[in-house]
Motif scaffolding. Structure first.
Motif, short mmCIF file in Angstrom:
data_model
loop_
_atom_site.label_atom_id
_atom_site.label_comp_id
_atom_site.label_asym_id
_atom_site.label_seq_id
_atom_site.Cartn_x
_atom_site.Cartn_y
_atom_site.Cartn_z
N ARG A 212 6.28 -10.92 14.24
CA ARG A 212 6.70 -10.11 13.33
C ARG A 212 8.35 -10.09 13.03
O ARG A 212 8.86 -9.19 12.64
N GLU A 213 8.97 -10.57 14.33
CA GLU A 213 10.18 -10.83 13.97
C GLU A 213 11.21 -11.41 13.16
O GLU A 213 10.69 -13.13 13.25
N ALA A 214 11.87 -10.83 12.01
CA ALA A 214 12.77 -12.22 11.21
C ALA A 214 13.18 -12.98 12.11
O ALA A 214 14.22 -12.65 13.38
N HIS A 243 -7.25 -17.78 11.87
CA HIS A 243 -7.53 -15.79 11.70
C HIS A 243 -6.03 -16.15 12.98
O HIS A 243 -5.20 -16.33 12.94
N GLN A 244 -5.93 -14.71 12.49
CA GLN A 244 -4.35 -14.15 12.76
C GLN A 244 -4.91 -12.52 13.49
O GLN A 244 -5.29 -11.80 13.27
N ASP A 245 -4.26 -11.93 14.58
CA ASP A 245 -4.61 -10.94 15.15
C ASP A 245 -3.16 -9.84 15.50
O ASP A 245 -2.21 -10.12 16.02
N GLY A 246 -3.02 -8.95 14.14
CA GLY A 246 -2.26 -8.10 14.37
C GLY A 246 -0.79 -7.82 13.62
O GLY A 246 0.39 -7.30 13.47
N HIS A 247 -0.98 -8.03 12.32
CA HIS A 247 0.42 -8.64 11.37
C HIS A 247 0.53 -7.45 10.51
O HIS A 247 -0.20 -5.62 10.60
N ARG A 248 2.12 -6.43 10.78
CA ARG A 248 2.04 -5.55 10.18
C ARG A 248 3.73 -5.64 9.82
O ARG A 248 4.16 -6.31 9.93
N GLY A 250 5.32 -6.91 6.91
CA GLY A 250 6.39 -8.34 6.39
C GLY A 250 5.88 -9.19 6.52
O GLY A 250 6.11 -10.04 6.83
N SER A 251 4.90 -8.98 8.09
CA SER A 251 4.57 -9.81 8.30
C SER A 251 3.55 -10.64 8.06
O SER A 251 3.40 -12.23 7.89
N ILE A 252 2.88 -10.56 7.06
CA ILE A 252 1.81 -11.35 6.22
C ILE A 252 2.28 -12.40 5.15
O ILE A 252 2.70 -13.59 4.79
N GLU A 253 3.74 -11.63 4.44
CA GLU A 253 4.49 -12.32 3.87
C GLU A 253 5.28 -13.32 4.63
O GLU A 253 5.34 -14.64 3.45
N MET A 254 5.81 -14.14 5.53
CA MET A 254 6.69 -14.19 6.29
C MET A 254 5.62 -15.16 7.06
O MET A 254 6.56 -16.53 7.45
N ALA A 255 4.67 -14.86 7.33
CA ALA A 255 3.53 -15.65 7.46
C ALA A 255 3.62 -17.01 6.71
O ALA A 255 3.42 -18.43 7.03
N ASP A 256 2.96 -16.72 5.56
CA ASP A 256 2.75 -17.35 3.70
C ASP A 256 4.01 -18.36 3.71
O ASP A 256 4.44 -19.94 3.89
N ARG A 257 5.68 -17.36 4.07
CA ARG A 257 6.71 -17.91 3.18
C ARG A 257 7.59 -18.87 4.44
O ARG A 257 7.74 -19.74 3.43
N MET A 258 7.23 -18.63 5.37
CA MET A 258 8.45 -18.81 6.47
C MET A 258 6.98 -20.17 7.33
O MET A 258 7.88 -21.19 7.77
N LEU A 268 -7.36 -11.94 8.43
CA LEU A 268 -5.92 -11.60 8.89
C LEU A 268 -6.89 -9.83 9.30
O LEU A 268 -7.23 -9.12 9.06
N SER A 269 -6.01 -9.81 11.52
CA SER A 269 -6.78 -7.98 11.81
C SER A 269 -5.70 -7.06 11.25
O SER A 269 -4.16 -7.49 11.40
N HIS A 270 -5.86 -6.24 11.50
CA HIS A 270 -4.79 -4.95 11.99
C HIS A 270 -4.38 -4.76 10.26
O HIS A 270 -4.54 -3.25 9.43
N CYS A 271 -3.21 -5.28 9.44
CA CYS A 271 -2.24 -5.09 8.47
C CYS A 271 -1.91 -3.51 8.64
O CYS A 271 -2.58 -3.44 6.93
N THR A 272 -1.38 -3.70 9.16
CA THR A 272 -0.92 -2.39 9.15
C THR A 272 0.29 -1.72 8.34
O THR A 272 1.57 -3.31 7.95
N ASP A 273 0.61 -0.62 7.81
CA ASP A 273 2.24 -0.58 7.39
C ASP A 273 2.57 -2.00 6.51
O ASP A 273 3.62 -2.20 6.21
N LEU A 274 1.67 -2.61 5.20
CA LEU A 274 2.04 -3.17 4.71
C LEU A 274 2.93 -3.17 3.39
O LEU A 274 3.07 -2.01 3.21
#
Length: 471
Positions: A212-214, A243-248, A250-258, A268-274
């Motif tokens: 989650r951390e840049a 699978h990934q557990d606990g996205h929130r 900006g982390s989804i965009e980061m998981a793909d881009r970086m 992907l689970s949880h996916c809060t405050d997207l």
């Protein structure tokens, strides 16, 4: 000639037409559904030596839990609501105080719970959080599979490494504590995938921790990228999901881009405050989401499930169970999801019962790449079937069956469960399982775990009598 008839109940098919058939029936040959329709028509065409009398019951496809955690079944009572202390206890237990016997006993107990709640397919991460996997030695995953197989439901066992830094200390099967590097964890994951994926009712999925951390440290980015490639390659070569557990946040965009982790095989689970970019990434990559409305993450942040579904993302429900405040009862989680979104938007029209039921049946099957096999009652699909009592006092009057199943039923109202044509539960009795032995094994494994972890004080109960807040 069929092998099994489930007849006389209200069929809630979840098929493409979403047929609801009063006085309906389902015929099964081997592990496959061969007819779904009005009882008179099905029975005229298909005699069968085995029958389930579903009069006064709803007949549905088996339920699907899209995200839960192995191990939690024996630690869920710890901590008296202190989630930080509980999470730390899980870290200690899952790395230092959980021999194979723990994982076998817990798997049998959790699978029995899910079976009796009508769950025929469940996802379980082999450990807690997004990166406390028990992947130092294949013996623990083998034990988990043995426990599940003793009950007979379908299981997607999710396997992933811990997050850096490495190595990570684990207590091995011989009782000694050793530092375990990423390479050993990856080797364990690959071994378990090869050993169990696609064998019987067990499939596997791979996992990477959520970052989650840049980060602007090129060395750290390179390490995560390399580890992601290794884990993704294990899954790709075996044809598993990811699978990934606990996205929130900006982390989804980061998981793909970086890190290039997402794709149509990912959920992907949880996916809060997207962010808007997160949702756009889900749409573009075809990744699915499992929403856990009863989880603490859904309290700390908001999962925009309605916005995601409106954008075309497949969203299923998961229990995130078991945990100190929730079981794996998917009826409970359906209702929680409806109220969660209605309250957030102050709009009681959101998430009607039909959609909620889709999220634990056909939508979940689609998100897990299984819609051609399970998730609905249709000819040619696997015979995963449950019945739900419609005649209990809380389930009457006898009208609007979908409404009643979603709003008023609980896991304890499930009467019969069939998985791949095998009757695993009939009228709440699981004949092939010694339930007393499962309970005894679970209690013994829990006592041994508490002693080894030195955490017995964490099962001292503090209900909070007379207080409006914990603590």
């Amino acid at each position: 000639m069929a092998d099994l008839l489930v007849s006389g109940g209200t069929v809630i098919s979840m098929d493409g037409a979403r047929r609801v058939i009063a006085d309906g029936a389902v015929a099964v040959t081997g592990d496959t559904i061969v007819a779904v329709g009005p009882r008179a028509e099905v029975e005229a065409a298909h005699a069968a030596p085995k029958r389930i009398d579903a009069r006064g019951k709803a007949i549905l496809p088996g339920l699907i839990d899209g995200h839960a955690h192995a191990g939690h079944g024996l630690v869920k009572t710890m901590g008296s609501g202190d989630s930080a202390a509980w999470s730390e206890a899980c870290r200690i237990i899952y790395t230092l105080a959980s021999p194979p016997e723990f994982w076998r006993a817990e798997a049998a107990l959790a699978a029995l719970e899910q079976l009796k709640f009508g769950i025929t397919t469940s996802v379980m991460l082999l450990g807690g959080g997004d990166s406390i996997g028990r992947v130092d030695d294949p013996a623990h995953g083998d034990a988990h599979v043995a426990g599940v197989n003793a009950i007979g439901i379908r299981r997607i066992m999710v396997l992933g490494p811990t997050r850096p830094p490495f190595p990570r200390p684990y207590r091995g099967v011989d009782g000694t504590v050793r530092d375990v590097a990423f390479e050993q964890q990856a080797e364990t994951i690959a071994t378990l995938v090869e050993r169990h994926h696609g064998k019987g009712r067990i499939t596997c999925a791979t996992l990477m921790p959520v970052y989650r951390e840049a980060t602007h440290d090129p060395a750290k980015v390179a390490e995560i990228e390399e580890q992601g490639r290794v884990i993704r390659d294990i899954g790709t070569q075996a044809g598993t999901l990811f699978h990934q557990d606990g996205h929130r946040s900006g982390s989804i965009e980061m998981a793909d881009r970086m890190f290039g982790l997402l794709g149509p095989d990912a959920w992907l689970s949880h996916c809060t405050d997207l962010t808007e970019e997160d949702i756009a990434t889900l749409v573009r990559t075809g990744a699915s989401v499992v929403h856990n409305p009863s989880a603490i993450a859904a309290v700390r942040g908001f999962c925009p499930a309605i916005a995601m579904m409106d954008a075309g993302v497949t969203v299923m429900l998961g229990s995130d169970g078991t945990a100190p405040d929730r079981s794996t009862d998917m009826f409970r989680h359906m209702f929680q999801a409806m109220r969660y979104h209605q309250r957030a938007a102050r709009d009681e029209s959101l998430l009607p019962p039909g959609k909620a039921l889709e999220m634990i049946t056909i939508d979940a099957a689609k998100g897990l790449g299984m819609a051609d096999r399970v998730g609905s009652l249709e000819v040619g699909k696997q015979a995963d079937i449950i019945t739900v009592d419609l005649h209990a006092p809380h389930m009457l009057p006898a009208n609007m069956p979908v409404h009643r199943v979603v709003y008023f039923a609980g896991g304890g109202d499930v009467r019969d469960v069939v998985v791949a044509g095998d009757i695993l539960m009939r009228d709440r009795v699981v004949p092939h399982v010694d339930e007393a032995a499962v309970r005894e094994d679970a209690d013994g494994a829990t006592a041994a775990m508490l002693a080894q972890a030195g955490l017995s004080a964490m099962v001292a109960e503090d209900p909070g009598w007379g207080r409006t807040r914990r603590g």
